[in-house]
Motif scaffolding. Structure first.
Motif, short mmCIF file in Angstrom:
data_model
loop_
_atom_site.label_atom_id
_atom_site.label_comp_id
_atom_site.label_asym_id
_atom_site.label_seq_id
_atom_site.Cartn_x
_atom_site.Cartn_y
_atom_site.Cartn_z
N ASN A 187 0.81 -1.05 0.18
CA ASN A 187 -0.01 0.00 -0.06
C ASN A 187 0.77 1.30 0.12
OD1 ASN A 187 -2.52 -1.07 0.13
ND2 ASN A 187 -2.13 -1.71 2.02
N THR A 188 2.14 1.04 0.12
CA THR A 188 2.97 2.45 0.02
C THR A 188 3.95 1.99 -0.86
OG1 THR A 188 4.44 1.38 2.04
CG2 THR A 188 2.48 2.97 2.46
N SER A 189 3.61 1.54 -2.05
CA SER A 189 4.61 0.88 -3.26
C SER A 189 5.50 1.98 -3.64
CB SER A 189 3.85 0.28 -4.23
OG SER A 189 2.95 1.25 -4.67
N GLN A 190 5.08 3.16 -3.71
CA GLN A 190 6.00 4.42 -4.04
C GLN A 190 7.39 4.39 -2.92
OE1 GLN A 190 5.08 8.12 -5.30
NE2 GLN A 190 2.66 7.51 -5.05
N LEU A 191 7.37 3.80 -1.94
CA LEU A 191 8.38 3.81 -0.93
C LEU A 191 9.49 2.96 -1.40
CD1 LEU A 191 9.48 5.00 1.56
CD2 LEU A 191 8.35 2.85 2.53
N SER A 192 9.14 1.87 -2.20
CA SER A 192 10.26 0.92 -2.59
C SER A 192 10.77 1.14 -4.01
CB SER A 192 9.54 -0.58 -2.09
OG SER A 192 8.69 -0.63 -2.89
N ASN A 193 9.74 1.56 -4.73
CA ASN A 193 10.19 1.70 -6.30
C ASN A 193 9.43 2.97 -7.02
OD1 ASN A 193 10.63 0.98 -9.12
ND2 ASN A 193 10.73 -1.18 -8.47
N PRO A 194 9.82 3.66 -7.63
CA PRO A 194 9.38 4.69 -8.23
C PRO A 194 8.45 4.58 -9.56
CG PRO A 194 11.52 5.18 -8.48
CD PRO A 194 11.26 4.24 -7.47
N ALA A 195 8.86 3.12 -10.07
CA ALA A 195 8.20 2.70 -11.27
C ALA A 195 6.78 2.45 -11.12
CB ALA A 195 8.99 1.67 -11.90
N PHE A 196 6.34 2.24 -9.69
CA PHE A 196 4.82 1.89 -9.36
C PHE A 196 3.89 3.14 -9.93
CE2 PHE A 196 6.68 -1.38 -6.80
CZ PHE A 196 5.66 -2.38 -6.80
N VAL A 197 4.36 4.05 -9.78
CA VAL A 197 3.43 5.31 -10.21
C VAL A 197 2.74 5.07 -11.63
CG1 VAL A 197 4.48 6.86 -8.63
CG2 VAL A 197 5.19 6.87 -11.06
N GLY A 198 1.45 5.10 -11.58
CA GLY A 198 0.58 5.03 -13.15
C GLY A 198 0.29 3.56 -13.28
N THR A 199 0.46 2.62 -12.51
CA THR A 199 0.24 1.07 -12.52
C THR A 199 -1.13 0.77 -12.19
OG1 THR A 199 0.92 0.74 -10.16
CG2 THR A 199 2.61 0.56 -12.06
N GLY A 200 -2.10 1.77 -11.58
CA GLY A 200 -3.43 1.12 -10.93
C GLY A 200 -4.29 0.88 -12.32
N MET A 201 -5.38 0.41 -12.10
CA MET A 201 -6.23 0.20 -13.10
C MET A 201 -7.18 1.34 -13.52
SD MET A 201 -8.96 -3.22 -13.45
CE MET A 201 -10.02 -2.82 -12.09
N TYR A 202 -7.14 2.23 -12.56
CA TYR A 202 -8.13 3.49 -12.97
C TYR A 202 -7.10 4.64 -13.13
CZ TYR A 202 -12.39 1.15 -11.29
OH TYR A 202 -13.47 0.32 -11.19
N ASN A 203 -7.37 5.60 -13.65
CA ASN A 203 -6.59 6.74 -14.02
C ASN A 203 -5.64 7.11 -12.87
OD1 ASN A 203 -5.58 8.72 -15.94
ND2 ASN A 203 -6.96 10.23 -15.02
N GLN A 204 -6.51 7.31 -11.64
CA GLN A 204 -5.76 8.03 -10.44
C GLN A 204 -6.25 7.22 -9.23
OE1 GLN A 204 -6.11 12.40 -9.91
NE2 GLN A 204 -7.22 12.31 -11.93
#
Length: 333
Positions: free
Chosen positions: A30-47
């Motif tokens: 639930n805090t995936s940005q903390l470990s890897n910046p490549a997670f941003v934009g991976t969600g099924m929805y737009n935001q």
């Protein structure tokens, strides 16, 4: 009251001396940005917005409390014929000791470019880059060191605060790569991140040493089984210099609605951190909302000299905007 002083002194020593210690979460996906910046934009929805609250108690006293809030989004493509896209995200973390006696604050901005590698647009590789800024603040009116107390626990007011830096801060860059395979009934994610961020040094030390580069690898997977049920796995390995940590676990989900057009699932699972802490977890997932609760159980046998903490964690996430195709909705979204 004596227990309170023991907690305060030992925790202050831990924070002031081991200032390179990483922020730890029991639901790290639930805090995936903390470990890897490549997670941003991976969600099924737009935001989406993801949040986490972690609290540690001992003998009724709140030792640590950590709050994390992150937002990320896909950047709209100007050319509709190009499927690759950019993701952007911001994450704020506040790590508080003893109700704000010492507080570490982190602000991170991440960017990631996602490249699809198949014609059906189910698989993509993301390359992420992020920058983070960390700052430590003190409530000097609440900080007392050992020489400020007598043997009876009374305040003597003889301690010195000269060793504390007035406004410590630090900045760093982070990078990562992430592979995602997202289909109608399964989800797979694997990535590697490199993190150079450290907590700011809070005391004057003429022999300063960097805590070194942190390397992390993770695997997220979830798939449907028995028609309406799913099983998921999460694993993460973190290495900094000669120190290494890992956590992993599984969970099963069960539908909690008879309407097959709606997504409402209950997840029950258990994770472990370094085989020393076991973390039962309960989560609820719907079309756009996810909620989770976990509690840390220390597997080590306690002695009279050890401080046993009660640690619980609550997570909440909300997705919004347009939906990217009819893909499998997963707790990792």
């Amino acid at each position: 009251m004596k227990k309170f002083y023991i907690i305060l002194f030992s925790t202050l020593f831990y924070v002031l001396k081991l200032n390179a210690q990483d922020v730890t979460f029991s639901q790290p996906y639930n805090t995936s940005q903390l470990s890897n910046p490549a997670f941003v934009g991976t969600g099924m929805y737009n935001q989406r917005i993801k949040s986490e609250l972690r609290s540690q108690f001992f003998d009724g006293n709140n030792i640590f409390s950590t709050v994390a809030i992150g937002w990320d989004s896909k950047i709209s493509r100007k050319n509709s014929e190009v499927n690759n896209f950019m993701g952007i995200g911001v994450q704020v973390i506040s790590d508080r000791l003893m109700s704000g006696v010492i507080q570490n604050n982190y602000l991170t901005l991440n960017l990631a470019y996602h490249i699809f590698v198949d014609k059906n647009l189910n698989q993509n590789i993301a390359f992420g880059l992020g920058g983070s800024y960390a700052q430590t603040t003190f409530d000097r009116s609440k900080i007392f060191f050992g020489d400020q107390y007598n043997s009876a626990g009374g305040l003597t007011n003889t301690g010195s605060m000269e060793s504390l830096i007035a406004s410590p801060s630090s900045a760093a860059l982070n990078a990562g790569v992430l592979y995602t395979n997202h289909r109608e009934n399964s989800f797979l994610q694997a990535g590697v991140g490199v993190n150079f961020a450290n907590k700011p040094a809070v005391t004057y030390n003429y022999l300063k040493e960097s805590a070194g580069m942190k390397l992390s690898g993770l695997l997220n997977a979830e798939t449907q089984i028995f028609y309406d049920n799913t099983i998921l796995f999460h694993g993460e390995f973190i290495k900094r210099d000669s120190l290494s940590n890992y956590n992993y676990g599984i969970a099963f989900s069960f539908p909690i609605t008879n309407n097959w057009e709606q997504i409402k699932r209950l997840y029950i699972g258990c994770f472990t951190r370094d085989a020393e802490v076991y973390i039962p977890n309960v989560s609820i997932l719907s079309d756009k909302v996810a909620f989770g609760f976990s509690y840390d159980f220390d597997a080590k046998k306690a002695t009279s000299s050890q401080i046993i903490k009660n640690v619980f964690e609550i997570s909440f996430s909300k997705s919004f905007g347009y939906k990217r195709r009819q893909l499998f909705r997963t707790i990792f979204d």
